[in-house]
Design a protein around this motif. Structure first.
Motif, PDB file in Angstrom:
ATOM      1  N   SER A  73      -1.025  -5.514  -2.275  1.00  0.00           N
ATOM      2  CA  SER A  73      -1.541  -4.221  -1.830  1.00  0.00           C
ATOM      3  C   SER A  73      -3.015  -4.047  -2.188  1.00  0.00           C
ATOM      4  O   SER A  73      -3.504  -4.577  -3.190  1.00  0.00           O
ATOM      5  CB  SER A  73      -0.741  -3.079  -2.473  1.00  0.00           C
ATOM      6  OG  SER A  73       0.565  -3.028  -1.960  1.00  0.00           O
TER       7      SER A  73
ATOM      8  N   ASP B 176       5.474  -6.866  -4.312  1.00  0.00           N
ATOM      9  CA  ASP B 176       4.320  -6.277  -3.643  1.00  0.00           C
ATOM     10  C   ASP B 176       3.568  -7.315  -2.818  1.00  0.00           C
ATOM     11  O   ASP B 176       3.259  -8.407  -3.299  1.00  0.00           O
ATOM     12  CB  ASP B 176       3.364  -5.660  -4.666  1.00  0.00           C
ATOM     13  CG  ASP B 176       2.196  -4.970  -4.001  1.00  0.00           C
ATOM     14  OD1 ASP B 176       2.433  -3.966  -3.305  1.00  0.00           O
ATOM     15  OD2 ASP B 176       1.060  -5.456  -4.149  1.00  0.00           O
TER      16      ASP B 176
ATOM     17  N   ASN C 201       0.827  -1.217   0.000  1.00  0.00           N
ATOM     18  CA  ASN C 201       0.000   0.000   0.000  1.00  0.00           C
ATOM     19  C   ASN C 201       0.862   1.267   0.000  1.00  0.00           C
ATOM     20  O   ASN C 201       0.735   2.136   0.855  1.00  0.00           O
ATOM     21  CB  ASN C 201      -0.944  -0.005   1.207  1.00  0.00           C
ATOM     22  CG  ASN C 201      -1.949  -1.144   1.147  1.00  0.00           C
ATOM     23  OD1 ASN C 201      -2.313  -1.616   0.064  1.00  0.00           O
ATOM     24  ND2 ASN C 201      -2.386  -1.612   2.302  1.00  0.00           N
TER      25      ASN C 201
END
Length: 242
Positions: free
Chosen positions: A41, A38, A12
């Motif tokens: 997110s 990631d 995020n």
């Protein structure tokens, strides 16, 4: 200078990932790949990262289903093509000559694993004094009980593999454990370069509160070993994205 694989972990970070990728696109040393890992997110982090594919031709974005700081770094290291590694957090900022200066010092000093100091040029006097004290601690401990800021750590695939990467069972100070174990085989030092990162962590936790938390954590580590059960009841992933 040798090529390098840069592993950036995200969760995020839609408001910050673009700043770091822009900084990387402007580096004077351009022989590198960027691997954004990631942690699934909920925002537009991956979309924004993909938007830098023209500016960073060797950019890949990898989505993990599970979340975890150490898991993300280890995943990125497995995906890396080059021997030299750099682990970054998404809220890091780098000067244009950062890679050139750092790689020169790594090669000159024949370092496999190294930490980086935190810069505070644009912050208040209180922060600069606090960062100075923190950096002094990083330097002093590097000779007998290495500690590091996980937001910016240099390593190599050889070192990473031989120590079996970041310990995913550790709940706090996994970055310090990483460099401590690496230093048992290789000489570990702090590089005389610096990075900047978003001060929201300090502002939201409180400068002295965060400093005291990490001081207590490392004193505890020194005497009692690594923390695998959140012994200090530290709350993770609690930073507001403002």
């Amino acid at each position: 200078m040798s090529p390098i694989s840069i592993v950036v972990i995200t969760l995020n970070e839609e408001k910050r990932i673009g700043r770091l990728l822009d900084d990387l696109s402007k580096q004077t040393h351009q022989n590198f790949e960027v691997i954004v890992v990631d942690s699934n997110s909920d925002d537009n982090t991956r979309t924004i990262a993909h938007g830098y594919e023209k500016a960073l031709p060797q950019l890949t974005v990898h989505k993990m289903e599970n979340r975890g700081t150490s898991l993300g770094r280890n995943t990125g290291a497995k995906l890396a093509q080059h021997e030299r590694l750099l682990f970054l957090d998404a809220d890091v900022r780098l000067a244009p000559t950062f890679l050139t200066d750092a790689l020169h010092k790594l090669e000159k000093n024949k370092l496999e694993v190294a930490g980086v100091y935190m810069g505070a040029d644009d912050l208040s006097l209180t922060y600069r004094l606090g960062y100075g004290a923190f950096n002094a601690g990083l330097w002093a401990t590097s000779f007998f009980f290495p500690t590091a800021v996980g937001a910016c750590i240099f390593s190599t695939k050889r070192a990473h593999q031989e120590i079996e990467g970041f310990d995913e069972s550790i709940t706090l100070c996994e970055d310090c454990d990483y460099v401590r174990r690496a230093a048992q085989t290789w000489r570990y030092r702090m590089l005389s370069v610096s990075f900047w990162f978003d001060p929201r962590r300090l502002e939201q936790d409180g400068f002295f509160t965060m400093g005291l938390t990490y001081l207590k954590a490392n004193v505890r580590r020194f005497f009692l070993g690594e923390m695998r059960n959140n012994e200090m009841n530290y709350q993770f992933d609690h930073y507001r994205q403002s």
